[in-house]
Design an enzyme around this catalytic site. Structure first.
Site, PDB file in Angstrom:
ATOM      1  N   ASP A   4     -28.245  -5.199   7.954  1.00 39.91           N
ATOM      2  CA  ASP A   4     -27.425  -5.085   8.981  1.00 39.91           C
ATOM      3  C   ASP A   4     -27.258  -3.398   9.288  1.00 39.91           C
ATOM      4  O   ASP A   4     -26.579  -2.612   8.390  1.00 39.91           O
ATOM      5  CB  ASP A   4     -25.982  -5.276   8.305  1.00 39.91           C
ATOM      6  CG  ASP A   4     -24.911  -4.873   9.710  1.00 39.91           C
ATOM      7  OD1 ASP A   4     -25.236  -4.821  10.773  1.00 39.91           O
ATOM      8  OD2 ASP A   4     -23.458  -5.059   9.240  1.00 39.91           O
TER       9      ASP A   4
ATOM     10  N   GLU B 139     -30.345  -7.499  11.837  1.00 40.90           N
ATOM     11  CA  GLU B 139     -29.299  -7.795  12.907  1.00 40.90           C
ATOM     12  C   GLU B 139     -29.707  -6.724  13.857  1.00 40.90           C
ATOM     13  O   GLU B 139     -29.663  -5.740  13.883  1.00 40.90           O
ATOM     14  CB  GLU B 139     -27.757  -7.565  12.413  1.00 40.90           C
ATOM     15  CG  GLU B 139     -26.963  -7.893  13.486  1.00 40.90           C
ATOM     16  CD  GLU B 139     -25.460  -7.862  13.027  1.00 40.90           C
ATOM     17  OE1 GLU B 139     -24.740  -7.086  13.510  1.00 40.90           O
ATOM     18  OE2 GLU B 139     -25.151  -8.397  11.839  1.00 40.90           O
TER      19      GLU B 139
ATOM     20  N   ASP C 221     -19.976  -4.822   5.301  1.00 41.27           N
ATOM     21  CA  ASP C 221     -21.351  -4.692   5.876  1.00 41.27           C
ATOM     22  C   ASP C 221     -22.283  -5.095   5.068  1.00 41.27           C
ATOM     23  O   ASP C 221     -23.480  -5.657   5.734  1.00 41.27           O
ATOM     24  CB  ASP C 221     -21.650  -3.047   5.969  1.00 41.27           C
ATOM     25  CG  ASP C 221     -20.391  -2.471   6.894  1.00 41.27           C
ATOM     26  OD1 ASP C 221     -20.733  -2.666   8.022  1.00 41.27           O
ATOM     27  OD2 ASP C 221     -19.512  -2.083   6.685  1.00 41.27           O
TER      28      ASP C 221
END
Length: 189
Positions: free
Chosen positions: A11, A71, A144
């Site tokens: 991410d 992502e 996260d």
């Protein structure tokens, strides 16, 4: 497809880069690691990008992932934030491509849908579902890292599909898959 493989999920972010690793054996996945790279204390954007690249290379060299799931940036209203996020994603991808690891991008909604069945799920809902599916004892304070892990799990769930998104192992693969978009030029000396 290999019987045993490792998937690194990322991410990307310039404040916190979350990542998670899973090991796939046959049709089962097992949790390996989740963590984050905290970049809040650095004010220099270019230093942050360097640290993202170096940490991604370190993860690759330590865990030898077979695939990377990342992502994709979502389209927000703040253009500067989008630019910074795109750069963070780009350097993480460049690290993987430099080691010729296939990379697949997933939109945040697709990741949330794969994990929870709801494309609008909250970070907390995604984290709780991952905790349940992977048997995690505790969840991190910042989510996260679970977002990075979610990208890896989403990739596992989508691996049996014929096409899961844009995926390139390097420049050669990009050129082969995009022959109509690439032109050959010769340099004159």
């Amino acid at each position: 497809m290999k019987q045993e493989r490792i998937i690194l999920g990322i991410d990307p972010g310039t404040t916190i880069m979350g990542f998670g690793l899973i090991k796939v054996v046959g049709k089962k996945m097992e949790f390996l690691q989740l963590n984050e790279l905290d970049l809040k204390k650095y004010s220099d954007h270019y230093l942050k990008l360097k640290l993202i690249f170096e940490r991604t290379i370190e993860l690759i060299e330590t865990h030898n992932p077979d695939e990377i799931a990342i992502e994709a940036p979502f389209f927000g209203k703040n253009v500067q934030s989008m630019l910074k996020l795109g750069r963070a994603q780009g350097v993480a991808m460049a690290a993987g491509l430099s080691r010729e690891i296939p990379i697949t991008e997933y939109l945040p909604k697709k990741i949330k849908m794969a994990i929870t069945g709801n494309g609008n799920a909250s970070k907390e809902q995604v984290a709780k579902m991952l905790q349940s599916v992977l048997g995690l004892k505790t969840l991190p304070k910042n989510l996260d890292s679970t977002d990075g892990l979610a990208a890896a799990v989403c990739h596992f769930y989508n691996s049996s599909r014929v096409e899961v998104g844009k995926s390139y192992t390097g420049w050669d693969a990009f050129v082969k898959q995009n022959a109509t978009r690439v032109t050959k030029r010769t340099l004159k000396k």
